[in-house]
Scaffold this motif. Structure first.
Motif, mmCIF file in Angstrom:
data_model
loop_
_atom_site.group_PDB
_atom_site.id
_atom_site.type_symbol
_atom_site.label_atom_id
_atom_site.label_comp_id
_atom_site.label_asym_id
_atom_site.label_seq_id
_atom_site.Cartn_x
_atom_site.Cartn_y
_atom_site.Cartn_z
ATOM 1 N N PRO A 1 45.471 50.052 38.468
ATOM 2 C CA PRO A 1 46.626 50.597 37.743
ATOM 3 C C PRO A 1 46.983 49.812 36.484
ATOM 4 C CG PRO A 1 47.046 50.578 40.093
ATOM 5 C CD PRO A 1 45.781 49.800 39.881
ATOM 6 N N ALA A 2 46.885 48.482 36.551
ATOM 7 C CA ALA A 2 47.243 47.660 35.397
ATOM 8 C C ALA A 2 46.362 47.959 34.194
ATOM 9 C CB ALA A 2 47.149 46.180 35.763
ATOM 10 N N ALA B 1 48.370 52.992 41.762
ATOM 11 C CA ALA B 1 47.436 54.123 41.642
ATOM 12 C C ALA B 1 48.076 55.419 42.107
ATOM 13 C CB ALA B 1 46.171 53.838 42.436
ATOM 14 N N GLN B 2 49.181 55.333 42.819
ATOM 15 C CA GLN B 2 49.886 56.542 43.259
ATOM 16 C C GLN B 2 50.308 57.375 42.053
ATOM 17 O OE1 GLN B 2 50.256 57.596 46.506
ATOM 18 N NE2 GLN B 2 50.924 59.471 45.472
ATOM 19 N N GLU B 3 50.522 56.725 40.920
ATOM 20 C CA GLU B 3 50.945 57.445 39.718
ATOM 21 C C GLU B 3 49.865 58.405 39.223
ATOM 22 O OE1 GLU B 3 52.712 54.943 36.660
ATOM 23 O OE2 GLU B 3 53.238 53.470 38.184
ATOM 24 N N PHE B 4 48.603 58.114 39.524
ATOM 25 C CA PHE B 4 47.536 59.032 39.131
ATOM 26 C C PHE B 4 47.689 60.379 39.842
ATOM 27 C CE2 PHE B 4 45.001 54.917 38.774
ATOM 28 C CZ PHE B 4 45.143 54.831 37.399
ATOM 29 N N PHE B 5 48.242 60.329 41.065
ATOM 30 C CA PHE B 5 48.328 61.527 41.899
ATOM 31 C C PHE B 5 49.723 62.168 41.889
ATOM 32 C CE2 PHE B 5 45.085 58.749 43.683
ATOM 33 C CZ PHE B 5 44.029 59.606 43.905
ATOM 34 N N ALA B 6 50.628 61.659 41.075
ATOM 35 C CA ALA B 6 52.000 62.157 41.068
ATOM 36 C C ALA B 6 52.041 63.650 40.790
ATOM 37 C CB ALA B 6 52.821 61.402 40.029
ATOM 38 N N SER B 7 53.035 64.309 41.372
ATOM 39 C CA SER B 7 53.205 65.748 41.190
ATOM 40 C C SER B 7 53.312 66.087 39.704
ATOM 41 C CB SER B 7 54.463 66.214 41.923
ATOM 42 O OG SER B 7 54.683 67.594 41.713
ATOM 43 N N GLY B 8 52.518 67.047 39.285
ATOM 44 C CA GLY B 8 52.516 67.446 37.883
ATOM 45 C C GLY B 8 51.633 66.587 37.003
ATOM 46 N N GLN C 1 35.599 42.834 37.843
ATOM 47 C CA GLN C 1 35.164 43.938 36.984
ATOM 48 C C GLN C 1 36.348 44.615 36.320
ATOM 49 O OE1 GLN C 1 32.736 46.759 39.125
ATOM 50 N NE2 GLN C 1 32.740 48.253 37.469
ATOM 51 N N VAL C 2 37.398 44.883 37.092
ATOM 52 C CA VAL C 2 38.594 45.537 36.538
ATOM 53 C C VAL C 2 39.324 44.595 35.591
ATOM 54 C CG1 VAL C 2 40.826 46.546 37.116
ATOM 55 C CG2 VAL C 2 38.827 47.070 38.532
ATOM 56 N N GLU C 3 39.354 43.316 35.936
ATOM 57 C CA GLU C 3 39.994 42.314 35.085
ATOM 58 C C GLU C 3 39.311 42.273 33.718
ATOM 59 O OE1 GLU C 3 39.818 37.704 35.569
ATOM 60 O OE2 GLU C 3 41.441 38.425 36.865
ATOM 61 N N ALA C 4 37.982 42.333 33.719
ATOM 62 C CA ALA C 4 37.240 42.321 32.463
ATOM 63 C C ALA C 4 37.511 43.576 31.649
ATOM 64 C CB ALA C 4 35.744 42.199 32.755
ATOM 65 N N LEU C 5 37.640 44.713 32.304
ATOM 66 C CA LEU C 5 37.951 45.960 31.605
ATOM 67 C C LEU C 5 39.337 45.884 30.951
ATOM 68 C CD1 LEU C 5 36.730 48.902 33.875
ATOM 69 C CD2 LEU C 5 36.069 48.451 31.513
ATOM 70 N N ALA C 6 40.293 45.364 31.708
ATOM 71 C CA ALA C 6 41.663 45.269 31.199
ATOM 72 C C ALA C 6 41.739 44.340 29.996
ATOM 73 C CB ALA C 6 42.597 44.788 32.308
ATOM 74 N N ALA C 7 40.887 43.307 30.023
ATOM 75 C CA ALA C 7 40.894 42.352 28.909
ATOM 76 C C ALA C 7 40.297 42.957 27.639
ATOM 77 C CB ALA C 7 40.107 41.098 29.306
ATOM 78 N N SER D 1 44.812 55.376 51.579
ATOM 79 C CA SER D 1 43.872 54.253 51.651
ATOM 80 C C SER D 1 43.261 53.966 50.291
ATOM 81 C CB SER D 1 42.771 54.554 52.670
ATOM 82 O OG SER D 1 43.284 54.648 53.984
ATOM 83 N N LEU D 2 42.892 55.017 49.571
ATOM 84 C CA LEU D 2 42.276 54.832 48.258
ATOM 85 C C LEU D 2 43.275 54.199 47.292
ATOM 86 C CD1 LEU D 2 39.855 55.214 46.403
ATOM 87 C CD2 LEU D 2 40.750 57.468 45.837
ATOM 88 N N VAL D 3 44.517 54.686 47.304
ATOM 89 C CA VAL D 3 45.552 54.122 46.434
ATOM 90 C C VAL D 3 45.715 52.631 46.705
ATOM 91 C CG1 VAL D 3 48.062 54.061 46.070
ATOM 92 C CG2 VAL D 3 46.843 56.242 45.994
ATOM 93 N N ALA D 4 45.787 52.263 47.985
ATOM 94 C CA ALA D 4 45.970 50.853 48.339
ATOM 95 C C ALA D 4 44.805 50.004 47.857
ATOM 96 C CB ALA D 4 46.141 50.719 49.856
ATOM 97 N N MET D 5 43.572 50.500 47.980
ATOM 98 C CA MET D 5 42.407 49.728 47.547
ATOM 99 C C MET D 5 42.338 49.612 46.029
ATOM 100 S SD MET D 5 39.363 50.666 50.272
ATOM 101 C CE MET D 5 39.460 52.461 50.119
ATOM 102 N N LEU D 6 42.674 50.687 45.309
ATOM 103 C CA LEU D 6 42.684 50.629 43.852
ATOM 104 C C LEU D 6 43.763 49.658 43.368
ATOM 105 C CD1 LEU D 6 42.198 54.403 42.963
ATOM 106 C CD2 LEU D 6 40.504 52.578 42.760
ATOM 107 N N ASP D 7 44.900 49.665 44.041
ATOM 108 C CA ASP D 7 45.955 48.705 43.709
ATOM 109 C C ASP D 7 45.473 47.277 43.950
ATOM 110 O OD1 ASP D 7 47.653 50.776 43.051
ATOM 111 O OD2 ASP D 7 48.918 50.602 44.834
ATOM 112 N N ALA D 8 44.737 47.081 45.046
ATOM 113 C CA ALA D 8 44.305 45.739 45.435
ATOM 114 C C ALA D 8 43.362 45.109 44.416
ATOM 115 C CB ALA D 8 43.631 45.783 46.806
ATOM 116 N N VAL D 9 42.569 45.931 43.723
ATOM 117 C CA VAL D 9 41.632 45.370 42.737
ATOM 118 C C VAL D 9 42.153 45.483 41.305
ATOM 119 C CG1 VAL D 9 39.625 45.729 44.205
ATOM 120 C CG2 VAL D 9 40.279 47.520 42.576
ATOM 121 N N GLY D 10 43.391 45.983 41.149
ATOM 122 C CA GLY D 10 44.048 45.946 39.850
ATOM 123 C C GLY D 10 43.834 47.118 38.925
#
Length: 255
Positions: free
Chosen positions: A109-110, A117-124, A249-255, A98-107
């Motif tokens: 990972p970009a 956001a699943q990449e944050f939790f990847a094995s290793g 908020q995330v869009e502004a950070l990415a910019a 659920s958290l991964v989906a919500m983080l993806d929804a607001v951008g």
């Protein structure tokens, strides 16, 4: 803190899990609450994402102590044992999905050049830091887990934990995205923002808590449920506002 680490190496875990907190782990007793040591000291300084709960519960603390004991039994160094103990706070199962989906929804990972956001939790991976507003377990007088009352910011000892331990982590991870899980964690992070310790632009307050109890709010946040399907307990307008605010908020950070 070394005295508490040494004490944790010999704790009777069975008794601890039953609700018996040994005196040698007690950091202090203050009114209706007591603070107990558990090995949550490690800070993952390479993390891009920080997940912040309120305080470790007894089960989480017992698991961390057990991991610490096993690490020492395997001849790990103290630093390595503390890292292993902290990693037992892994965020898994449906809550992670659920958290991964919500983080993806607001951008989110970009912002870090990632596709999900699943990449944050990847094995290793070493990209997520798990922590709590109150780093060490807080228990009530009857041994139950603390759940937010009394208000941590209104309690001098609990507030000092936020302004010392949590502030230390904020200083160590200034470029990470901070995600509070629950109102207590969100208020604690905003307190540090007000103190000038944490950059408020990097605190994503407003995501529905990813627990199963919030399934309907999560479904609406993600567009999996329409407004006319919601129960009276879910405030659609509030979720809409939070989603758009977080996206901007995330869009502004990415910019």
């Amino acid at each position: 803190m070394q005295t508490f680490i040494n004490a944790a190496r010999t704790v009777d875990l069975a008794a601890y899990r039953r609700g018996q907190t040994p005196a040698e782990l007690t950091i202090g007793e203050h009114g209706t609450v007591s603070v107990s040591y558990a090995p949550f000291d490690f800070i993952n300084r390479s993390a891009e994402l920080v997940l912040v709960g309120l305080t470790p519960g007894r089960t989480q603390a017992a698991n961390a102590i057990e991991a610490l004991q096993q690490a020492f039994a395997a001849d790990k160094t103290q630093d390595e044992a503390l890292r292993i103990a902290k990693s037992t706070a892994s965020f898994s199962g449906s809550m992670r999905s659920s958290l991964v989906a919500m983080l993806d929804a607001v951008g989110v990972p970009a912002k870090f050049g990632r596709t999900s956001a699943q990449e944050f939790f990847a094995s290793g991976s070493d990209l997520v830091h798990f922590t709590s507003a109150l780093r060490y377990p807080v228990y009530l007088a009857n041994g139950d887990n603390y759940s937010g009352a009394p208000d941590p910011l209104g309690h001098p000892v609990l507030r000092s934990m936020i302004e010392s331990h949590l502030a230390e982590e904020a200083a160590a991870l200034p470029k990470a995205i901070w995600v509070p899980l629950g109102k207590g964690a969100a208020a604690s992070l905003q307190h540090l923002v007000g103190c000038g310790v944490l950059d408020g632009r990097r605190v994503l307050s407003g995501l529905p808590h990813p627990s199963g109890a919030n399934a309907e709010r999560i479904a609406y946040f993600l567009g999996r449920k329409s407004c006319d399907q919601l129960s009276v307990k879910t405030n659609a307008a509030r979720i809409d506002d939070a989603r758009e605010r977080l996206r901007l908020q995330v869009e502004a950070l990415a910019a």
